[in-house]
Write an enzyme that holds these catalytic residues in place. Structure first.
Site, PDB file in Angstrom:
ATOM      1  CG  HIS A 124      -1.979  -1.022   1.118  1.00  0.00           C
ATOM      2  ND1 HIS A 124      -2.352  -1.818   2.164  1.00  0.00           N
ATOM      3  CD2 HIS A 124      -2.726  -1.405   0.062  1.00  0.00           C
ATOM      4  CE1 HIS A 124      -3.280  -2.640   1.759  1.00  0.00           C
ATOM      5  NE2 HIS A 124      -3.528  -2.413   0.493  1.00  0.00           N
ATOM      6  CD  GLU A 177      -2.159 -11.757 -20.096  1.00  0.00           C
ATOM      7  OE1 GLU A 177      -1.363 -11.235 -19.303  1.00  0.00           O
ATOM      8  OE2 GLU A 177      -3.329 -12.055 -19.794  1.00  0.00           O
ATOM      9  CG  ASP A 217       1.367 -12.863 -17.478  1.00  0.00           C
ATOM     10  OD1 ASP A 217       2.132 -13.412 -16.662  1.00  0.00           O
ATOM     11  OD2 ASP A 217       0.379 -12.193 -17.139  1.00  0.00           O
ATOM     12  CB  CYS A 277      -1.808  -3.375 -22.196  1.00  0.00           C
ATOM     13  SG  CYS A 277      -2.338  -5.056 -21.882  1.00  0.00           S
TER      14      CYS A 277
END
Ligand code: PEP
Ligand code: MG
Length: 590
Positions: free
Chosen positions: A187, A428, A452, A499
């Site tokens: 976080h 992928e 990937d 992407c």
């Protein structure tokens, strides 16, 4: 001078004085109470919990809108969690434990049930943090070490509680942030990126080495941290910062211009995001759309699965803020070590296991919740749905059937849905790239996920540092797989985007232009440099570069040739150091 290398978590250079922050763990007094004290002990616990909820609400209010809101809300819900409260009260009643001890014990038991991996480790950290807050309230100590630096400083900590990180980062006093611990998806790292504060996490012993007031230099793009640097090093960092700022300002001059080559070929530049709060950064960097919204981040930091309404709110917010520009929302890529609460994986090989679309097809209810929210949000803008890791036509058909069934259900309920919502897939796996011509007949667009794809094509675990040197986007095998994907898309007349991290590296921009990708989607901050390369190029030259590159056999030759050419043509944009960092980034995303 001490030099440390951590994980680059939020780009930018910071030079300043160290402000150490000590995450204070609460000291838990342990004693037994008398039976006649049970009720007053329970009342004491209730009061401390209410106090914690109030404190979190106050912090939230003082910080205003932003990523921290959701995290603080989640902490508020955890503090009020009936399972925890009832558990602690039971220990007070039955074992006559004092409230502090009872709270710590029940939290420890909840935590142990969660397991220790990936996303769940984050959840445990949240729970610990909430427990600390309640215990601090019980013993009457100030719960947080949220003492803010008087002057702008670089915050150095072993680890930071999320609420502390939010307060420090939003104070405007944090020039940079370094933690010994943490990962790119912690976080703290996510908040630092959202608030554009340079940050390095996992920097080993930074908090032991750096003392209050020491000079420290941090490069959040490379992960480099220098404690007490000498004059020359400071100068080097200052120059890097000035150059980066100058480059950024100059690149941003093209923000509102299209990425069109000198000979008229238009490429769309979209952004990858993980949170709705990143949309302003997408627009500020000239993003023409969102090419990948990773919805699995909705599952982070929470006790329960997100509800349909929560999915809907996030999607509608992004679509509205993007003002009718295309927004590609990817259905959850959960699985492996990214599992929602209540699901456990014992898979020996998670990257090859039940993840992404396989996971959602196995959990139709979870998929249905997301699909309903997506379809409902479709009236708020230009929504496109993307399915991750489709490896076979059968999976695509099954997922499309689920989408159709969710649509029928909503129509029966009288809900409004956009007339047409394109459904695309991520390529992928090598198999999908080789079967792209067939897949293209049954979907509306492709997006090549090189993070990937490279992992599966070259058999390199993208999270394993030992084999990171083998993670090479310009391997001939990878280029041929991309080529096959583009050919498949063109034959069927559908659009093809990329992407993965490869799309955001200016060194690869001409190779990708020549391969024929229509859209490149990347981190918002990478858009301006890629645009500059494309705007200064011709397709014919790019093709020549690609042909020459693909005439070599070894990846060293291909890479050597492409990089030499690109460095010659774009010395400011394609630097060996920058490339190394971006490759590391690709290998370390999750
Ligand atoms: C990819 O694999 O290239 C991709 C963009 O997806 P993720 O990084 O989320 O796996
Ligand atoms: Mg992927």
């Amino acid at each position: 001078m001490a030099k440390l290398t951590g994980i680059p978590a939020s780009p930018g250079v910071a030079i300043g004085r160290v402000f150490p922050v000590d995450r204070r763990r609460a000291r838990v007094p342990r004693y037994h109470i008398q039976p006649d004290q049970i009720e007053s002990e329970i009342a004491r616990l209730d009061e401390a919990v209410q106090e914690a909820v109030k404190q979190l609400a106050q912090i939230k209010q003082s910080l205003g809108e932003g990523e921290q809101e959701e995290i603080l809300d989640a902490h508020g819900m955890m503090a009020n969690d009936p399972t925890m409260l009832e558990g602690a009260k039971q220990l007070i009643r039955e074992e006559l434990l004092n409230a502090e001890w009872a709270t710590r014990r029940v939290v420890r038991e909840m935590s142990e049930k969660m397991g220790a991996d990936g996303y769940l480790a984050e959840r445990r950290a949240d729970l610990d943090e909430v427990c600390d807050r309640i215990v601090h309230n019980l013993i009457g100590e100030k719960p947080m070490s949220a003492v803010l630096p008087a002057e702008p400083s670089v915050i150095v900590a072993y680890d930071l509680a999320t609420a502390d990180a939010a307060v420090l980062l939003a104070s405007g006093k944090a020039l940079g942030l370094v933690t010994d611990f943490g990962s790119k998806t912690s976080h703290t790292a996510i908040l630092a990126r959202a608030m554009e504060v340079p940050c390095v996490v996992g920097a080993g012993q930074a908090s032991e080495i750096a003392k209050a007031g020491d000079l420290i230099a941090v490069d959040g793009g490379t992960g480099e941290v220098l404690v007490s640097p000498d004059k020359d090093e400071v100068l080097r960092f200052e120059m890097a910062r000035a150059e980066a700022e100058f480059r950024e300002a100059s690149l941003l001059e093209d923000r509102d211009l299209p990425a069109v080559t000198l000979d008229g070929r238009r490429v769309c530049l979209y952004a990858n995001i993980e949170f709705p709060e990143e949309v302003p950064s997408v627009l500020a960097h000239g993003g023409e759309g969102v090419g990948l919204y990773r919805t699995e981040f909705l599952y982070l930091n929470r006790e329960e699965l997100p509800t349909e309404e929560e999915h809907y709110t996030a999607y509608a917010a992004i679509l509205e803020r993007m003002e009718k520009k295309p927004v590609v929302i990817r259905t959850v890529d959960l699985g492996g070590d990214k599992l929602p609460v209540g699901h456990r994986s014992h898979e020996p090989n998670p990257a090859l296991g039940l993840r992404a679309v396989r996971f959602t097809l196995r959990h139709p209810q979870l998929f249905r919740t997301q699909l309903r929210a997506l379809l409902r949000a479709s009236t708020h803008g230009d929504l496109r749905i993307m399915l991750p890791m489709i490896a076979a036509v059968g999976e695509l058909r099954e997922a499309k059937a689920q989408i159709e069934s969710a649509r029928q259900e909503l129509l029966r309920e009288g809900k409004k849905i956009a007339e047409r919502i394109p459904v695309g897939i991520m390529l992928e796996t090598p198999a999908a790239c080789l079967a792209a011509d067939r897949l293209a007949r049954e979907c509306d667009f492709f997006s090549v996920g090189t993070n990937d794809l490279i992992q599966y094509a070259l058999a390199i675990d993208r999270g394993n540092r030992e084999v990171a040197y083998l993670y090479r986007p310009l391997h001939l095998g990878v280029l041929r797989l991309i080529q096959s994907s583009v050919d498949g898309a063109k034959k069927a007349g559908i659009e093809i985007s990329m992407c993965g991290e490869m799309a955001g590296d200016p060194a690869y921009a001409l190779v990708l232009l020549a391969l024929g990708l229509d859209t490149l989607s990347m981190n918002p901050a990478d858009i301006p440099a890629v645009k500059r390369v494309l705007r200064s190029a011709r397709v014919a030259d790019a093709r020549q570069l690609l042909d020459e590159a693909m005439s070599f056999s070894s990846v060293d030759e291909i890479e050597g040739y492409v990089l030499a050419q690109m460095q010659k043509r774009f010395p400011q944009l394609v630097t060996p150091a920058g490339r190394a960092a971006s490759e590391r980034g690709a290998a370390e995303t999750y």
